[in-house]
Design an enzyme around this catalytic site. Structure first.
Site, short mmCIF file in Angstrom:
data_model
loop_
_atom_site.label_atom_id
_atom_site.label_comp_id
_atom_site.label_asym_id
_atom_site.label_seq_id
_atom_site.Cartn_x
_atom_site.Cartn_y
_atom_site.Cartn_z
N GLY A 8 -66.60 5.49 -43.88
CA GLY A 8 -66.66 6.94 -43.70
C GLY A 8 -65.29 7.56 -43.88
NE ARG A 11 -68.35 13.96 -45.81
CZ ARG A 11 -69.47 14.50 -45.33
NH1 ARG A 11 -69.69 15.79 -45.49
NH2 ARG A 11 -70.35 13.75 -44.69
CB VAL A 60 -71.43 0.42 -43.62
CG1 VAL A 60 -70.28 0.51 -44.60
CG2 VAL A 60 -71.55 1.67 -42.77
CG ASN A 86 -64.62 7.46 -39.14
OD1 ASN A 86 -64.53 8.12 -38.12
ND2 ASN A 86 -64.91 8.01 -40.32
CB SER A 138 -69.51 8.58 -28.77
OG SER A 138 -69.91 9.79 -28.19
CE1 TYR A 152 -73.19 9.03 -32.77
CE2 TYR A 152 -72.71 9.79 -30.55
CZ TYR A 152 -72.29 9.51 -31.83
OH TYR A 152 -70.97 9.71 -32.18
CE LYS A 156 -70.91 6.22 -32.36
NZ LYS A 156 -70.04 5.69 -33.44
#
Length: 241
Positions: A8, A11, A60, A86, A138, A152, A156
């Site tokens: 990643g 950006r 990935v 990332n 996160s 999510y 994490k």
């Protein structure tokens, strides 16, 4: 030559990472999924500044693609001495309503990809007796999960557990493994939540510049951080509240 693979990396935080690591003397493999134009422009920018970089497309979250990414980075620049995962996706939805497909996708990119990439990159690090791995997790992992982010948060949290276990596994091999937990960074993914959501986040939290996150990663990839491993490091000026 030091080689960093940044997933990643075209950006937002990833672009800041790629720029900083190139300035630190790494040859940077800039991975992207769909942002080919941004990746190509960033590689040209790094080259114009005297650095070395290449752009490599790969999803990935796919095991074969992740392993192929490490192989292509090795062919282009040399075996990665540093791996920075990332890349991430956040497909929100309540446990009752979220589709299994979306659940699997969130876990694939955020968690399983870390295993796929490390599995492919570690042999060369073992052979060299030196390596640096940084995973991006996160505050949602343990401290501040929000509603409709179960997938999510689970991914994490799993990544934090993987960080601690891997750090012990490779401790005597000259390899460190750490997690970085950015606070509120106005990335494209965050901006996609809409102006009202961004205004609310601006009200509640300090906005963290991507370069601040990149400087923390820069330290973790350095020789100075030789004895820092298995840690979860927040970059958020006081933390989410």
């Amino acid at each position: 030559m030091k080689v960093a693979l940044v997933t990643g990396g075209a950006r937002g935080i990833g672009a800041a990472l790629s720029r900083r690591l190139a300035a630190d003397g790494f040859a940077v493999a800039v991975n992207y999924a769909g942002s080919e134009q941004a990746a190509t422009a960033l590689v040209a920018e790094i080259a114009a500044a005297g650095g070395t970089a290449c752009a490599l497309q790969a999803d990935v979250g796919d095991a074969e693609a992740a392993a192929g990414l490490v192989a292509r980075a090795t062919e282009a620049l040399g075996p990665p001495t540093a791996l920075v995962h990332n890349a991430g996706v956040a497909l929100s939805g309540s446990v009752r309503a979220q589709s299994p497909r979306d659940w699997d996708r969130v876990l694939a990119v955020n968690l399983s990809a870390a295993f796929y990439l490390a599995h492919a990159a570690l042999p060369a690090m073992y052979e060299r007796g030196w390596g640096r791995i940084v995973f991006f997790t996160s505050p949602a992992a343990e401290r501040h999960p929000m509603p409709v982010t179960a997938a999510y948060a689970a991914a994490k949290a799993g990544l934090q557990g993987m960080t601690r276990a891997m750090a012990k596994e490779v401790a005597r091999r000259g390899i460190t493994v750490n997690s970085v937990l950015p606070g509120y960074v106005l990335t494209d993914m965050v901006a996609a939540e809409g102006p009202e959501a961004v205004a609310e986040m601006d009200r509640r939290w300090p906005r963290i510049p991507p370069a601040a996150v990149a400087s923390t990663v820069s330290y973790l990839l350095s020789d100075e951080a030789e004895y820092v491993s298995g840690e979860e490091i927040g970059v958020w000026r006081g933390g989410p509240v």
